[in-house]
Design a protein around this motif. Structure first.
Motif, PDB file in Angstrom:
ATOM      1  N   TYR A  76       0.824  -1.203   0.000  1.00 24.72           N
ATOM      2  CA  TYR A  76       0.000   0.000   0.000  1.00 24.72           C
ATOM      3  C   TYR A  76       0.865   1.262   0.000  1.00 24.72           C
ATOM      4  CZ  TYR A  76      -3.402   3.505   1.332  1.00 24.72           C
ATOM      5  OH  TYR A  76      -4.176   4.632   1.354  1.00 24.72           O
ATOM      6  N   LYS A 137      -1.437   7.040  10.252  1.00 20.97           N
ATOM      7  CA  LYS A 137      -2.585   6.650   9.431  1.00 20.97           C
ATOM      8  C   LYS A 137      -3.385   7.869   9.004  1.00 20.97           C
ATOM      9  CE  LYS A 137      -6.997   4.229   9.771  1.00 20.97           C
ATOM     10  NZ  LYS A 137      -7.873   3.395  10.633  1.00 20.97           N
ATOM     11  N   VAL A 141      -3.914   9.116   5.015  1.00 15.66           N
ATOM     12  CA  VAL A 141      -5.251   9.153   4.421  1.00 15.66           C
ATOM     13  C   VAL A 141      -5.678  10.594   4.133  1.00 15.66           C
ATOM     14  CG1 VAL A 141      -7.693   8.625   4.800  1.00 15.66           C
ATOM     15  CG2 VAL A 141      -5.937   6.983   5.490  1.00 15.66           C
ATOM     16  N   GLY A 250      -6.944   2.999   2.016  1.00 14.47           N
ATOM     17  CA  GLY A 250      -6.069   3.091   3.178  1.00 14.47           C
ATOM     18  C   GLY A 250      -6.798   2.926   4.500  1.00 14.47           C
TER      19      GLY A 250
END
Length: 471
Positions: A76, A137, A141, A250
């Motif tokens: 990813y 995170k 995103v 994500g």
């Protein structure tokens, strides 16, 4: 009478035995509960990829040593890097044409394209300071969402009739994209150090190959879609939507990734900048990447003087980038835990970056130009990729209570590294453009690199001497 006296005693002993039995059963139940709870916690920590480093066998490859959740994170983030630079470079093949149609100049289009490097330099430091409070995170995103929206809006600036409105709107949107690139770059490096500390160089090589692939394919895809539609909307909207879709993905792939938290409450930005070795490594890394930006900006004029066609110029630039991608991937896996070889690669690569451009002389044979380009791409890869791992080793070896597993320190190292790369990518083409006015191309190219390397070494020496004087 004797029986009547013993009966209460027997009843008392019987009740005591029952009470002891109940206590024993209760204790056993509690022990079993505690054991089951401990087993559950151990099982959860073993199976749940939630930001805690899983013990990895260094003798195995990164692909064999990781579980499927970690593999998903690797793929990813690599794709995030690819799409990031695909979107960033998509407009480079046609923006100058659009600006010229509005009555502008090539300088204005260059300012629009390069302003993202300035904002990225500034916000890399800002992200490094506050990342531990926001979380990796969220940065990845949210950075993709904002980047994709600005990318889509960028496609509509061609509808401004005034060149200045076009330039102002484009500059503002590219500046926003620079802040998003800072968030994506720093957060990606932090995740590498947090989740794969035994494979930092390997992961760095994978991500650099993804960066390079995106940078190479972006202009081609953008130019094709521009010619297909006759405008900026299709290439910008399609690439923006692609990143927006990946941002939604994500939320699933990074679902189990723990939020990076500040475990010490300390900012390490100042600590990193007080270490001479760290300053030299960070400055050298920025100079190496800035050399590629310098080549992109100036080599076209040199090749044109040798009567190279536009197609052959594109082949030269593609060949240099392709060599960087391939050897970044190879070098990352080879030097991961080999410190001596890693340092030899760094020194050899820097010498190669200073040597191969000397072949760019007037009336040079075409074959030597191709050899020099291939050598420069390889030299850049083998000197840049091992540098980040070496920087982490420097912070660990100095022994000043800097915990290399701490998110604050990792964020500081990642932020300063990314800031240096973006800063030198902006400065070196400017220096090279001025130096080239009075010197041959090969000499101006190497001189520009030497100026930046010398400034880095000088700054590191000043910090070192200042510390020695204090002692």
């Amino acid at each position: 009478m004797h029986i009547e006296e013993e009966l209460p005693l027997l009843l008392t002993e019987s009740r005591r035995d029952d009470h002891d039995s109940n206590i024993s059963k209760s204790g056993q139940t509690e022990f079993e509960g505690a054991t089951n709870c401990a087993d559950y916690e151990a099982s959860r920590k073993e199976n749940d990829f939630s930001g805690q480093h899983k013990e990895i066998d260094k003798k195995k490859s990164v692909w064999r040593a990781t579980d499927w959740r970690q593999k998903a994170v690797i793929l990813y983030i690599a794709m995030v890097n690819y799409i990031n630079y695909l979107c960033n470079s998509a407009a480079s093949s046609f923006l100058a044409r659009v600006v010229l149609q509005k009555g502008g100049t090539v300088v204005l289009s260059t300012i629009v394209l390069q302003v993202s490097m300035i904002t990225m330099t500034i916000f890399c430091v800002v992200v490094a300071k506050y990342q531990s409070r926001i979380g990796c995170k969220m940065l990845i995103v949210l950075g993709q969402v904002v980047f994709s929206i600005s990318q889509i809006l960028f496609g509509f600036i061609e509808y401004f009739q005034s060149q200045w409105m076009l330039v102002v709107a484009g500059t503002l949107l590219r500046a926003i994209q620079g802040t998003c690139q800072a968030a994506l770059g720093v957060a990606g490096l932090t995740i590498v150090c947090q989740e794969f500390p035994d494979f930092v160089a390997t992961m760095f090589g994978i991500f650099e190959a993804a960066y390079g692939a995106g940078y190479l394919s972006g202009p081609y895809l953008g130019g094709y879609l521009y010619d297909l539609s006759g405008g900026m909307v299709l290439p910008m909207v399609s690439t923006g939507v692609l990143m927006l879709i990946y941002a939604a993905l994500g939320l699933v792939v990074l679902k189990r990734l723990d939020k990076c938290t500040d475990t010490t409450g300390k900012s390490y930005l100042g600590v990193v900048l007080t270490k001479p070795k760290a300053i030299i490594i960070i400055g050298a890394a920025g100079t190496i990447v800035g050399g590629f930006a310098l080549a992109d900006a100036t080599i076209t004029i040199y090749l044109k003087s040798l009567h190279f066609s536009a197609t052959r110029v594109g082949q030269i630039l593609f060949l240099m980038g392709a060599m960087y991608c391939v050897f970044a991937l190879i070098c990352g896996g080879f030097v991961n835990d080999r410190k001596v070889i890693r340092r030899c690669f760094i020194v050899t690569g820097i010498l190669g970056c200073l040597t191969f451009p000397l072949a760019f002389t007037p009336n040079q044979v075409d074959a030597w130009i191709y050899i020099a380009v291939v050598g420069y791409g390889i030299s850049g890869a083998i000197s840049f990729v091992p540098g980040f791992n070496e920087l982490l080793d420097v912070m660990h070896a100095d022994g000043d209570n800097s915990d290399t597993s701490d998110m604050s320190l990792i964020s500081a190292v990642s932020g300063l590294w990314s800031a240096s790369v973006s800063l030198f990518s902006f400065i070196l083409p400017l220096i090279g453009s001025f130096v080239e006015l009075s010197l041959p191309f090969s000499v101006s190219f190497v001189s520009s690199l030497l100026v930046c390397f010398g400034a880095t070494l000088g700054l590191g020496t000043v910090v070192f001497l200042r510390q020695r004087l204090k002692k």
